[in-house]
Each structure stands twice: as structure tokens, then as C-alpha cells.
Design an enzyme around this catalytic site. Structure first.
Site, PDB file in Angstrom:
ATOM      1  N   HIS A 206       0.722  -1.222  -0.150  1.00  0.00           N
ATOM      2  CA  HIS A 206      -0.056  -0.022  -0.009  1.00  0.00           C
ATOM      3  C   HIS A 206       0.702   1.239  -0.031  1.00  0.00           C
ATOM      4  O   HIS A 206       2.004   1.231   0.706  1.00  0.00           O
ATOM      5  CB  HIS A 206      -0.969  -0.127   1.230  1.00  0.00           C
ATOM      6  CG  HIS A 206      -1.947   0.877   1.230  1.00  0.00           C
ATOM      7  ND1 HIS A 206      -1.832   2.204   1.485  1.00  0.00           N
ATOM      8  CD2 HIS A 206      -3.224   0.812   0.889  1.00  0.00           C
ATOM      9  CE1 HIS A 206      -2.794   2.878   1.376  1.00  0.00           C
ATOM     10  NE2 HIS A 206      -3.891   2.068   1.022  1.00  0.00           N
ATOM     11  N   CYS A 244      -3.956   2.694  -4.542  1.00  0.00           N
ATOM     12  CA  CYS A 244      -4.632   3.591  -3.569  1.00  0.00           C
ATOM     13  C   CYS A 244      -4.683   4.850  -4.310  1.00  0.00           C
ATOM     14  O   CYS A 244      -3.961   5.726  -4.183  1.00  0.00           O
ATOM     15  CB  CYS A 244      -4.275   3.576  -2.202  1.00  0.00           C
ATOM     16  SG  CYS A 244      -5.520   4.329  -1.435  1.00  0.00           S
ATOM     17  N   HIS A 271      -7.771   0.308  -4.176  1.00  0.00           N
ATOM     18  CA  HIS A 271      -8.479   1.390  -3.517  1.00  0.00           C
ATOM     19  C   HIS A 271      -9.000   2.567  -4.171  1.00  0.00           C
ATOM     20  O   HIS A 271      -7.813   3.164  -4.640  1.00  0.00           O
ATOM     21  CB  HIS A 271      -7.906   1.634  -2.090  1.00  0.00           C
ATOM     22  CG  HIS A 271      -7.418   0.572  -1.145  1.00  0.00           C
ATOM     23  ND1 HIS A 271      -6.799   0.823  -0.006  1.00  0.00           N
ATOM     24  CD2 HIS A 271      -7.816  -0.701  -1.124  1.00  0.00           C
ATOM     25  CE1 HIS A 271      -6.533  -0.321   0.616  1.00  0.00           C
ATOM     26  NE2 HIS A 271      -7.308  -0.976  -0.092  1.00  0.00           N
ATOM     27  N   ASP A 316     -12.869   3.203  -1.112  1.00  0.00           N
ATOM     28  CA  ASP A 316     -12.016   3.520   0.078  1.00  0.00           C
ATOM     29  C   ASP A 316     -12.783   4.643   0.735  1.00  0.00           C
ATOM     30  O   ASP A 316     -13.949   4.497   0.655  1.00  0.00           O
ATOM     31  CB  ASP A 316     -10.470   4.016  -0.534  1.00  0.00           C
ATOM     32  CG  ASP A 316      -9.450   3.570   0.619  1.00  0.00           C
ATOM     33  OD1 ASP A 316      -9.932   3.034   1.693  1.00  0.00           O
ATOM     34  OD2 ASP A 316      -8.412   4.135   0.457  1.00  0.00           O
ATOM     35  N   HIS A 317     -12.015   5.123   1.687  1.00  0.00           N
ATOM     36  CA  HIS A 317     -12.612   6.131   2.606  1.00  0.00           C
ATOM     37  C   HIS A 317     -13.811   6.970   1.882  1.00  0.00           C
ATOM     38  O   HIS A 317     -13.655   7.267   0.864  1.00  0.00           O
ATOM     39  CB  HIS A 317     -11.529   7.087   3.226  1.00  0.00           C
ATOM     40  CG  HIS A 317     -10.402   6.309   3.606  1.00  0.00           C
ATOM     41  ND1 HIS A 317      -9.338   6.971   4.050  1.00  0.00           N
ATOM     42  CD2 HIS A 317     -10.328   4.987   3.948  1.00  0.00           C
ATOM     43  CE1 HIS A 317      -8.253   6.210   4.518  1.00  0.00           C
ATOM     44  NE2 HIS A 317      -8.982   5.086   4.520  1.00  0.00           N
ATOM     45  N   TYR A 330     -15.241   4.969   7.399  1.00  0.00           N
ATOM     46  CA  TYR A 330     -15.686   3.668   7.103  1.00  0.00           C
ATOM     47  C   TYR A 330     -17.173   3.583   7.283  1.00  0.00           C
ATOM     48  O   TYR A 330     -17.617   2.487   7.677  1.00  0.00           O
ATOM     49  CB  TYR A 330     -15.026   2.710   7.355  1.00  0.00           C
ATOM     50  CG  TYR A 330     -13.627   2.336   7.017  1.00  0.00           C
ATOM     51  CD1 TYR A 330     -13.432   1.620   5.773  1.00  0.00           C
ATOM     52  CD2 TYR A 330     -12.357   3.181   7.269  1.00  0.00           C
ATOM     53  CE1 TYR A 330     -12.182   1.478   5.185  1.00  0.00           C
ATOM     54  CE2 TYR A 330     -11.198   2.928   6.659  1.00  0.00           C
ATOM     55  CZ  TYR A 330     -11.167   1.889   5.784  1.00  0.00           C
ATOM     56  OH  TYR A 330      -9.959   1.900   4.865  1.00  0.00           O
TER      57      TYR A 330
END
Length: 354
Positions: A206, A244, A271, A316-317, A330
Site C-alpha cells: 500500500h 490506492c 482502493h 475506499d474512505h 468507513y
């Protein structure tokens, strides 16, 4: 592509029954929250996690993350013991049919934000990073800041155990340069990738979040040059990348489409999220749509398709919206919107290509 969702186990505020209702979802990417860096993940524990996911009608698509012990990252004499633990964990995951591991190689801080609940103009809340805040604080203060905004949730990478041993963590990284950290990653990968090849378990490193040095600690997964160096350590599809978009995209100097074109053949996990630039080394995690942030999400999806990516991809977030009480970044609702958006991009692009 395999549409996935991040799930934090039975203690997650989001039950699997809700995840399963998101159109197109095939499974979740999970973890064992009771495991500290360096622990061996036992077969019985992994199997219990897998069965809990399958009982909800979903598939365990991978693990994020099997954390790397700091002795490995710092290159201390104890690293071989913890590398052997990691090798055994790979074998145990394979025995349970799990073949994807997301991991990071960041000293001390796996990720950092300065605000976990920035209120947007529409009343939603986002994670925000501002380097000017970090420049005026001590490294130990980051733990206090994160915990003060956690809303009572246990945040991965910011466990109390790490705060308790913070001083010792700082000490073992003293004098460790970027070159040293890269050499320690090389040592680790040369030990574990042969096991991954034997066990059919793909690794996916990552990127740094944020993708630049903080608190004087070295960073080696922040840009295209870094990623190209990493995949050249061992030329194997099992030595891959977690792409990501939010982490790499936080630096406007990173051209994400160019990066995918260069290393797309080694992307093992994605991500997918957007960020909005607010100034020099200051950004907000926005809604996923291109119009809501600074990234061209359609161009990114098109590049992934062109590169032939067919692995696990997840939103992702997300923002906290509609009054949801959830772990910062999340929640269910905005990530469900996000994955529906990325599925729409994928369908439109692939249909137009026919």
C-alpha cells in the site's frame, strides 16, 4: 473486476447483511483485529473469519492487512524471527483459500490525518490532512490527535499498544534512511515472495498516506519511481501493488493514469477514492465522483481497464453522511454510493469499447 468492501469483523458497525445488499458485491476484504504486527495468524482463526463471511453469503476476497513488524522495517537483529512468522502466516492463509494480502512498509505511522470529521458545506463529514498542522506538532501528538477524534472506534494503525511503545519505535528508526528502508523491504520480499509463489498468495504493498515524508521518517511508496523500484526487486506477479488512488492522488505531482500505464501489470488490489486539493500538502477526502474532488475517476477507471486489471477493487474512505454513526472514513452509505459509481464507470467504459 471483483467488487469488494472493507469489513472489520463481527464488531463492525456495518453487518454483512447490509453489505450484501449493495448491488454487485462479491465479498469483503477482512482482517483479524486481535493480531499485532509479528503475530502468526493461526489456521483456526483465519478459518473462523472466512466462515463468518461465508455465512453472510459473501466471499473473503483478501486480507488487509497482515501488518509488518517494526523489526523488519527497521532492520533490527530480530527481523528474521518475525519474517518467519510472516512466512507461516502466508502458508496458513493459503491453507484457508485466501490468496491476497495488502500490507504497508511505513515507519510508525500507517496513515495520518489531522481532522477525522471535517464538516463540509452540505453537512457531511470528511477526513482531512493539513501539513501545516503536522509541522507544528510532535510525532507523539499525532496519536493523541487521532484518538481524540476517533469517536470511540479502534482505528487500525493507531492501537493503544503502539502508543504505549511509541518511544521505543522512534528509537529503532533513528538513523534509518530512505535507502535503508528500501533495503529492508528488499530483504523482506526476498524471503517471503518465494513462499507466496509456492502458496499462490499475492502481496500488494500500500502507498504512503500522505505520499510524502512526515516527522522526518522515510517514505518509499510515494510515487511512480518508488513503485517501479519495488516491483523490480523480484520480477514476480506475487510482488505487487495496492493502487490506492486517494493516497497517491493526494500529491498533485502524481499522474495516476501514467502510473497505471507503467505498473498496471503488477497492480494486485485497488482502493478507489477521490481527494480534493485545498492547498500545499492539504487535501480532503471527498465523495467519489470526479466532480466532487480533484481526480479524474473516469480516466483512472479507463486506465485500469486498459491495463487488464481483473483483481479485487473496493471503494475506499467515504464521507460520513445521513447521520450515520460509524468509524471515520468507513461508513456504509457513502462507500455504497462510491462502489455503485465505480461500477457505473466500469460498465460505461467497457460498453463503449465494444
Amino acid at each position: 473486476m471483483k467488487w469488494g468492501f472493507r469489513w472489520y469483523g463481527q464488531g463492525d458497525s456495518i453487518p454483512l447483511t447490509h453489505v450484501k445488499q449493495i448491488p454487485g458485491i462479491k465479498g469483503v476484504v477482512g482482517t483479524l483485529l486481535n493480531k499485532l504486527p509479528g503475530d502468526v495468524w493461526e489456521v483456526a482463526e483465519i478459518q473462523a473469519l472466512k466462515e463468518s463471511v461465508e455465512s453472510g453469503g459473501l466471499e473473503l476476497l483478501g486480507i488487509e492487512s497482515v501488518a509488518i513488524h517494526d523489526a523488519i522495517k527497521a532492520g533490527t537483529p530480530e527481523r528474521d524471527r518475525y519474517i518467519e512468522h510472516y512466512r507461516q502466516t502466508i502458508r496458513n492463509l493459503s491453507a484457508c483459500g485466501v490468496n491476497l494480502i495488502c500490507y504497508s512498509f511505513k515507519p510508525i505511522f500507517g496513515w495520518a490525518k489531522t481532522t477525522l470529521a471535517h464538516e463540509n458545506s452540505d453537512g457531511s463529514f470528511s477526513l482531512l490532512y493539513d501539513q501545516s498542522v503536522v509541522d507544528n506538532m510532535e510525532a507523539s501528538d499525532m496519536f493523541k490527535l487521532i484518538h481524540s477524534q476517533s469517536k470511540g472506534f479502534s482505528l487500525p494503525g493507531w492501537e493503544e499498544e503502539r502508543l504505549k511503545k511509541f518511544d521505543s519505535l522512534v528509537n529503532i528508526y533513528e538513523g534509518v534512511t530512505e535507502d535503508d528502508l528500501f533495503d529492508n523491504l528488499r530483504y523482506f520480499l526476498e524471503k517471503v515472495i518465494p513462499v507466496c509463489e509456492e502458496m499462490d498468495v499475492k502481496m500488494a504493498i500500500h502507498p504512503d498516506d500522505p505520499p510524502w515524508e512526515i516527522f522526518g521518517l522515510p517514505r518509499i511508496t510515494k510515487n511512480l519511481s518508488d513503485l517501479e523500484k519495488i516491483i523490480k526487486i523480484i520480477d514476480s506477479p506475487y510482488n505487487g501493488i495496492t493502487f490506492c488512488t486517494g493516497s497517491l492522488g493526494a500529491d498533485p505531482n502524481n499522474d495516476l493514469v501514467e502510473m497505471i500505464q507503467a505498473v498496471g501489470h503488477r497492480i494486485n488490489f485497488v482502493h478507489f477514492r477521490n481527494v480534493g486539493y485545498l492547498g500545499e500538502k492539504k487535501f480532503i477526502e471527498s465523495a467519489h465522483l470526479s466532480t466532487e474532488g480533484s481526480l479524474d475517476m473516469a480516466a483512472i477507471m479507463a486506465a485500469l481497464i486498459e491495463a487488464g486489471f481483473d483483481g479485487v477493487i473496493r471503494p475506499d474512505h467515504g464521507r460520513t453522511i445521513w447521520g450515520e454513526i460509524c468509524m471515520p472514513g468507513y461508513g456504509l452509505y457513502d462507500r455504497a454510493l462510491g462502489i455503485s459509481y465505480l461500477q457505473g464507470l466500469h460498465e460505461a467504459i467497457t460498453t463503449l469499447k465494444k
